[in-house]
Write a protein that holds these residues in place. Structure first.
Motif, PDB file in Angstrom:
ATOM      1  N   TRP A 172       0.864  -1.208  -0.058  1.00 14.70           N
ATOM      2  CA  TRP A 172      -0.086  -0.032  -0.127  1.00 14.70           C
ATOM      3  C   TRP A 172       0.864   1.291  -0.172  1.00 14.70           C
ATOM      4  CZ3 TRP A 172      -4.843   1.712  -0.248  1.00 14.70           C
ATOM      5  CH2 TRP A 172      -5.278   2.809   0.190  1.00 14.70           C
ATOM      6  N   ARG A 173       0.376   2.256  -0.789  1.00 11.33           N
ATOM      7  CA  ARG A 173       1.093   3.428  -0.847  1.00 11.33           C
ATOM      8  C   ARG A 173       0.089   4.698  -0.676  1.00 11.33           C
ATOM      9  NH1 ARG A 173       6.303   3.201  -2.983  1.00 11.33           N
ATOM     10  NH2 ARG A 173       7.044   1.087  -4.053  1.00 11.33           N
ATOM     11  N   ASP A 181       1.458 -16.787   8.611  1.00 11.72           N
ATOM     12  CA  ASP A 181       0.448 -18.152   8.031  1.00 11.72           C
ATOM     13  C   ASP A 181       0.086 -18.268   6.875  1.00 11.72           C
ATOM     14  OD1 ASP A 181      -0.988 -20.493   7.720  1.00 11.72           O
ATOM     15  OD2 ASP A 181      -1.828 -20.412   9.749  1.00 11.72           O
ATOM     16  N   PRO A 182       0.599 -18.741   5.811  1.00  8.39           N
ATOM     17  CA  PRO A 182       0.430 -18.611   4.284  1.00  8.39           C
ATOM     18  C   PRO A 182      -1.106 -19.032   4.130  1.00  8.39           C
ATOM     19  CG  PRO A 182       1.894 -20.401   4.715  1.00  8.39           C
ATOM     20  CD  PRO A 182       1.933 -19.702   6.133  1.00  8.39           C
ATOM     21  N   GLU A 183      -1.294 -20.154   4.924  1.00  5.46           N
ATOM     22  CA  GLU A 183      -2.657 -20.683   4.712  1.00  5.46           C
ATOM     23  C   GLU A 183      -3.992 -19.511   5.030  1.00  5.46           C
ATOM     24  OE1 GLU A 183      -3.108 -23.359   3.417  1.00  5.46           O
ATOM     25  OE2 GLU A 183      -0.864 -23.598   3.417  1.00  5.46           O
ATOM     26  N   ILE A 184      -3.583 -18.345   5.818  1.00  6.83           N
ATOM     27  CA  ILE A 184      -4.524 -17.327   6.025  1.00  6.83           C
ATOM     28  C   ILE A 184      -4.625 -16.162   5.041  1.00  6.83           C
ATOM     29  CG2 ILE A 184      -5.292 -15.680   7.886  1.00  6.83           C
ATOM     30  CD1 ILE A 184      -4.149 -17.788   9.737  1.00  6.83           C
ATOM     31  N   ALA A 185      -3.094 -15.729   4.960  1.00  7.08           N
ATOM     32  CA  ALA A 185      -3.335 -14.567   3.811  1.00  7.08           C
ATOM     33  C   ALA A 185      -1.875 -14.782   3.176  1.00  7.08           C
ATOM     34  CB  ALA A 185      -3.497 -13.277   4.665  1.00  7.08           C
ATOM     35  N   SER A 186      -1.809 -14.029   1.781  1.00  7.84           N
ATOM     36  CA  SER A 186      -0.441 -13.630   1.102  1.00  7.84           C
ATOM     37  C   SER A 186       0.269 -12.889   1.973  1.00  7.84           C
ATOM     38  CB  SER A 186      -0.963 -13.078  -0.255  1.00  7.84           C
ATOM     39  OG  SER A 186      -1.532 -11.731   0.055  1.00  7.84           O
ATOM     40  N   VAL A 187       1.381 -12.843   1.454  1.00  4.53           N
ATOM     41  CA  VAL A 187       2.514 -12.067   2.225  1.00  4.53           C
ATOM     42  C   VAL A 187       2.165 -10.484   2.143  1.00  4.53           C
ATOM     43  CG1 VAL A 187       4.875 -11.089   2.401  1.00  4.53           C
ATOM     44  CG2 VAL A 187       4.430 -13.696   1.711  1.00  4.53           C
ATOM     45  N   THR A 188       1.611 -10.223   0.973  1.00  2.00           N
ATOM     46  CA  THR A 188       1.148  -8.735   0.765  1.00  2.00           C
ATOM     47  C   THR A 188       0.047  -8.334   1.634  1.00  2.00           C
ATOM     48  OG1 THR A 188       1.924  -9.005  -1.647  1.00  2.00           O
ATOM     49  CG2 THR A 188       0.592  -7.134  -1.125  1.00  2.00           C
ATOM     50  N   THR A 189      -0.880  -9.465   1.728  1.00  5.27           N
ATOM     51  CA  THR A 189      -1.893  -8.998   2.516  1.00  5.27           C
ATOM     52  C   THR A 189      -1.697  -8.809   3.908  1.00  5.27           C
ATOM     53  OG1 THR A 189      -3.527 -10.013   0.894  1.00  5.27           O
ATOM     54  CG2 THR A 189      -4.242  -9.591   3.125  1.00  5.27           C
TER      55      THR A 189
END
Length: 224
Positions: A54-55, A86-94
């Motif tokens: 986000w910017r 936890d990659p099962e919950i959200a992406s790295v970016t999110t």
């Protein structure tokens, strides 16, 4: 931290695609804290994810961004200050965008609180003027961690020449790199290099830290 790494065709992935970011996060956490391998994958992850974050134009965006990079390094795998990623919950970016927006909100609320504590001052025309409005805005701070890494890469040759006697592999480049967030513990470096942590810490304090401080002064982050 449990992560399931699924193999995929790298030719089908964009450089900063969610799958590639997830792969780098998984690879980083496969290696032990403080290792060269984890540091390498973390650096790659930071370089790629920054274009997806986000910017906005808030004056404290860069401060919030710096806190986000530290949060990433501390909580991607071990969860030092929060639950690990936890990659099962959200992406790295999110995951990072959520934290970044929280920090931006914190800064905004802090500014509002500071303004509320100021009393109005009388102006020359007899009216009132907000004291805060007369203060010079703080300049934006560049991403310090990224700037230090760039400085290290640009001066790698010279920094590697500054090493412990008869042991070129223990040099300023390696030690400064390993002491960047997430910091490699001195005890772990002692085990890796086979040299007393007191010797490593002393060399770092005498030879490496002054050069890092000189860089900080040149960048305007240190006054003396």
């Amino acid at each position: 931290m449990r992560m399931i790494l699924r193999r995929s065709n790298p030719g089908l992935l964009m450089n900063n695609s969610p799958d590639e970011l997830r792969r780098l996060a998984c690879e980083a956490c496969r290696h032990c804290l403080g290792s060269k391998e984890r540091q390498r994958y973390l650096t790659q992850l930071i370089r790629l994810v920054k274009s997806r974050l986000w910017r906005d134009n808030s004056p404290y965006y860069q401060d919030a961004l710096q806190q986000t990079w530290i949060y990433l390094c501390q909580n991607l795998c071990e969860g030092k200050t929060a639950k690990p990623y936890d990659p099962e919950i959200a992406s790295v970016t999110t995951w990072l965008n959520k934290y970044l927006k929280f920090r931006l909100s914190d800064f905004e609320q802090a500014v509002k609180a500071d303004r509320a504590r100021y009393v109005s001052a009388y102006g020359e025309d007899g009216g009132t003027a907000d004291v805060v409005a007369t203060l010079t805005a703080k300049p934006e701070i560049p991403p310090i961690l990224e700037r230090v890494q760039d400085w290290l890469n640009q001066n790698a040759g010279e920094l590697r020449k500054i090493h412990i006697a008869n042991d070129p592999k223990i040099n300023c480049y390696e030690l400064i790199l390993r002491r960047l967030p997430p910091e490699t513990p001195w005890q772990a470096l002692e085990n890796e290099f086979g040299v007393s942590y007191k010797t490593l810490e002393s060399f770092y304090r005498r030879q490496c830290k002054p050069r890092l401080r000189e860089f900080g002064r040149a960048e305007g982050h240190l006054n003396s």
